[in-house]
Write an enzyme that holds these catalytic residues in place. Structure first.
Site, PDB file in Angstrom:
ATOM      1  CD  GLU A 135      -1.881 -58.934 -33.718  1.00  0.00           C
ATOM      2  OE1 GLU A 135      -1.304 -58.569 -34.752  1.00  0.00           O
ATOM      3  OE2 GLU A 135      -2.123 -60.122 -33.461  1.00  0.00           O
ATOM      4  CB  THR A 136      -3.576 -56.525 -26.289  1.00  0.00           C
ATOM      5  OG1 THR A 136      -2.674 -57.535 -25.803  1.00  0.00           O
ATOM      6  CG2 THR A 136      -4.570 -56.170 -25.204  1.00  0.00           C
TER       7      THR A 136
END
Length: 292
Positions: free
Chosen positions: A47-48
């Site tokens: 995830e970002t």
């Protein structure tokens, strides 16, 4: 091109390298969805996140969460890590030890204690509920679980923003020994609209944790996720739903990531209203600027 402050963190870790990496862009005000998705794909992390000013009254900040392939309404380690980043950057301050995160799943309360690398942050996950299945899935589920020793609780698809298949195995040893059939898991999750499959098993009484957990998201480009907050919240919700929580305790510690060379620790609690909270420590590993 405007430069932005950028952090890479290690979440659910008491030291760098033990948890789950997270990329955080601290000022995403003029990035559109396509640019965010492209950057999340480029980082190649599970995830970002992108920090934005809050829109809803009472929110401390707003966050958007992306995997390499899609935006998520909620995810656990991005929520914990982003709160750590926002506090470190001075973009928000806790009030009476609390923050409120605004994300696509709504306004989520968070608790904050301690400072720096020892700071502990917990988020109340959206309530996990079993999702009705409208497609025949039994064969796909059996294929995904063909070579594992199952536990007593029935598998369930739990929706707490993302939807997770949660499956109890016979014990922690069965979790550790699992050799996942990633193609079968991908077929199951794509068929049923799930983000992944999470397995859990109870640890021996003399362990320093109560559950061992592993999470697999091959259809989303993540064969195995090192340490997974939303999956652990979904597991807690299902254990509570089944009336099996008293044997574990309303507060317990999860070990996840050992099979990937990590040593993540997630603190899980279920409050008197049946809401699952997940928390732990975060380490800042990289500080820099981003050109995108």
């Amino acid at each position: 091109m405007r430069r932005r402050e950028f952090l890479q963190l290690d979440v659910f870790a008491d030291r760098p390298g033990a948890g789950n990496p997270l990329a955080v862009v601290l000022d995403a005000r003029d990035l559109d969805t396509a640019a965010m998705q492209a950057f999340a794909n480029w980082t190649n992390l599970s995830e970002t996140t992108f920090v934005l000013p809050p829109v809803e009254a009472g929110a401390s900040y707003r966050v958007r969460i992306f995997t390499p392939r899609q935006e998520l309404p909620f995810a656990g380690h991005p929520s914990i890590g982003t709160a750590h980043a926002v506090l470190e950057a001075g973009l928000a301050q806790p009030v009476d030890g609390r923050l409120v995160q605004e994300c696509a799943a709504g306004l989520l309360p968070m608790t904050v204690s301690g400072e720096g690398a020892a700071r502990r942050i917990a988020v109340r996950a959206p309530r996990g509920r079993p999702r009705p299945l409208r497609v025949p899935h039994e064969d796909a589920l059996s294929a995904a679980l063909a070579r594992v020793r199952r536990g007593a609780l029935a598998p369930a698809l739990i929706d707490n923003g993302p939807a997770w298949w949660v499956v109890e195995l016979a014990d922690a040893a069965a979790v550790r020994a699992m050799v996942p059939d990633l193609a079968a898991i991908a077929a199951l999750t794509e068929l049923t609209g799930a983000v992944g499959l999470a397995v859990f098993g109870r640890a021996p009484a003399d362990s320093d944790h109560q559950l061992a957990v592993r999470a697999f998201c091959p259809a989303d480009g993540i064969p195995e996720d090192p340490v997974t907050g939303s999956a652990n919240a979904a597991i807690a919700a299902w254990i509570h739903e089944c009336g099996a929580l008293p044997a574990l305790g309303s507060r317990y510690l999860v070990s996840q990531g050992r099979e990937m060379g990590r040593d993540g620790r997630i603190e899980v609690s279920v409050d008197r209203d049946g809401e699952a909270w997940i928390g732990g420590c975060t380490q800042t590993v990289i500080r820099g600027t981003l050109d995108w």
